[in-house]
Design an enzyme around this catalytic site. Structure first.
Site, short mmCIF file in Angstrom:
data_model
loop_
_atom_site.label_atom_id
_atom_site.label_comp_id
_atom_site.label_asym_id
_atom_site.label_seq_id
_atom_site.Cartn_x
_atom_site.Cartn_y
_atom_site.Cartn_z
N GLY A 90 -13.72 1.81 -1.02
CA GLY A 90 -14.31 1.30 0.20
C GLY A 90 -13.33 0.34 0.83
CG ASP A 125 -5.77 -11.04 -2.67
OD1 ASP A 125 -5.81 -10.05 -1.90
OD2 ASP A 125 -4.71 -11.62 -2.97
N GLY A 126 -8.65 -9.16 -1.20
CA GLY A 126 -9.08 -8.95 0.18
C GLY A 126 -8.05 -9.30 1.23
NE ARG A 176 -6.37 0.81 10.03
CZ ARG A 176 -6.32 0.96 8.71
NH1 ARG A 176 -5.15 1.13 8.11
NH2 ARG A 176 -7.42 0.91 7.98
NE ARG A 183 -10.90 4.82 5.09
CZ ARG A 183 -9.80 4.11 4.88
NH1 ARG A 183 -8.85 4.59 4.11
NH2 ARG A 183 -9.65 2.92 5.42
CG ASP A 252 -8.62 6.82 -0.72
OD1 ASP A 252 -8.17 7.63 -1.55
OD2 ASP A 252 -8.15 5.67 -0.58
CG ASN A 253 -4.90 6.57 1.78
OD1 ASN A 253 -5.71 5.67 2.00
ND2 ASN A 253 -4.01 6.48 0.81
#
Length: 485
Positions: A90, A125-126, A176, A183, A252-253
């Site tokens: 996710g 860590d996001g 972005r 996806r 997922d890409n």
């Protein structure tokens, strides 16, 4: 009326059931500040060309103040990573803020990468670091300049927040933009979770939002899949024609609308090396440059399996059979353009194949060769011949090529002019990106800004910036890049 309320902003994805996402507020970095703002892209959305007079933009995109028209959320998806299914994926560092319409009425996602922890961060860590943020910004804009379907970068910020990877690096943010962030892995998550009603709902929304041409079809879900196959084939044909290696083609890409997505350990070819591996974690070469067409089919097959509750197996198989045909046709069309050949002639495929064999055997720089070919003089072949170790073999191929060119109606000058519009002088070589990153880490962002300008118009000469078109030094060839971001 506030600045944000004056824009055409929606939040369609947030209206889907909660199994699709989790609401998450961004966690600001310390002292976020603009590093670069894509003013040309901003104009398409009626956003200011100059951010320095608009504190609302800094506040919103740094996460300090979330506008009321935003609904920040982290998407849930799954995917096959290096061929193995992973259900625990996710948005681990990025948030979909909202959707904004351009002047033509087309919706684009506003996505903030590096926004902090989410429920899908796993052990991360996001955060995003300056190094990877610069790479993604430059490459997405380079691909746009090359005319290859891609996500875009509206801007990026640096900060005073330290982020630990192999060592301490600077935390950064990327804004972005994409027509969608959906996806292949979104469909896989729903299928493998046995959420079949939600799978149908997602398919309905994808058709409504991105493939409205399928609405009137007898089999709309099959029509949707056929479109995804076609767009994926076109995207990968573009990659192969320009010499781009994505590096991590996990499902997922993979964008369902065929846009190049999630720039990580990518690379453009230097010497023409078919088996080039740009991802240093790809020990088996699964995502090597010459494997990308095959992996495209593998990924589409994984998506087809996830759509099997909605589409007959025989229809899915027929759709998948079209992939290699479409890919070959698109690639051949692109190579004809690069070689200045307008007509389709018997023997063209062999001409291309012999060219690639020669380039590989002689370790010739792909971008430099194609650009030099667009200046080829039938009376003076030496500039091109000198790129090769085996000059005799090069001369033989050039003679074959010039003989083929005689079947065209364009004049020599017209043909070369067209070739220079499809064979770039400038690509984002990894050593150039690395030099820009080293300078940026020292507080000098001049190379980042120069590269962003050059890569936006890579077919132009830019005579004052010749050094950015030079061959890479030995240390800069075949660079393998970390997935760490």
């Amino acid at each position: 009326m506030s600045f944000w309320n004056s824009l055409s902003i929606t939040t369609r994805y947030s209206r889907l059931p909660r199994c699709f996402f989790t609401y998450v507020q961004p966690t600001p970095l310390d002292n976020s500040r603009w590093l670069i703002w894509n003013s040309e892209l901003a104009k398409q959305f009626d956003l200011p060309e100059n951010v320095h007079n608009h504190s609302e933009l800094l506040d919103a995109f740094s996460g300090e103040t979330v506008p009321s028209v935003f609904s920040p959320l982290a998407m849930k998806y799954a995917g096959h990573q290096f061929g193995c299914y992973n259900p625990d994926l996710g948005d681990g560092r990025g948030l979909l803020l909202a959707e904004i319409k351009d002047k033509k009425g087309n919706s684009f996602d506003l996505h903030l990468k590096g926004a902090g922890l989410t429920p899908y961060s796993r052990s991360g860590d996001g955060r995003a670091v300056l190094r990877s943020t610069i790479r993604e910004y430059l490459c997405s804009e380079a691909m746009a300049g090359l005319g290859i379907p891609t996500t875009r970068a509206l801007g990026m910020m640096t900060s005073d927040t330290p982020v630990f990877r192999e060592g301490y690096e600077t935390g950064a943010l990327l804004i972005r933009m994409a027509e969608t962030h959906i996806r292949f892995g979104h469909f896989e998550h729903l299928f493998y979770s046995n959420l079949l009603e939600e799978l149908k709902l997602l398919s309905d929304k994808v058709i409504e939002w991105h493939f409205p041409c399928c609405l009137g079809e007898d089999k709309p879900y099959l029509a949707m899949f056929n479109n995804i196959v076609d767009r994926t084939a076109y995207m990968i044909a573009q990659w192969q024609a320009v010499g781009f290696a994505h590096g991590v083609m996990n499902t997922d890409n993979m964008s369902i609308i065929g846009q190049t997505f999630d720039y990580g350990p990518f690379g453009f070819l230097d010497d023409y090396e078919p088996g080039y591996i740009c991802n240093h974690s790809d020990y088996q070469g699964r995502y090597a440059f010459n494997q990308q067409p095959r992996i495209g089919l593998w990924n589409l097959s994984a998506l087809a399996h996830s759509l099997s509750p909605l589409i007959d197996k025989s229809d899915l198989e027929k759709a998948l059979e079209q992939y290699e045909i479409k890919l070959h046709d698109y690639f051949s069309q692109l190579m004809r353009k690069k070689l200045g050949l307008l007509s389709k002639q018997e023997g063209d495929t062999r001409l291309f194949e012999s060219m690639f064999e020669l380039l590989s055997q002689n370790a010739v720089d792909y971008t430099r060769f194609m650009r030099a070919l667009s200046y080829l003089d039938s009376q003076d072949k030496q500039t091109v011949v000198d790129l090769f170790v085996d000059r005799e073999a090069a001369t033989l191929w050039i003679d074959l090529y010039l003989t083929r060119c005689k079947l065209e109606v364009d004049s020599f000058d017209m043909r070369c002019s067209k070739m220079r519009k499809v064979n770039p002088k400038y690509v984002l070589r990894n050593y150039l990106a690395q030099q820009a990153i080293v300078k940026a880490n020292e507080g000098d962002f001049s190379d980042v800004k120069i590269l962003s300008t050059l890569l936006a118009s890579p077919f132009d000469e830019h005579p004052d910036f010749e050094r950015y078109a030079e061959l890479p030094p030995e240390w800069g060839k075949r660079m393998e890049i970390s997935c760490s971001s």
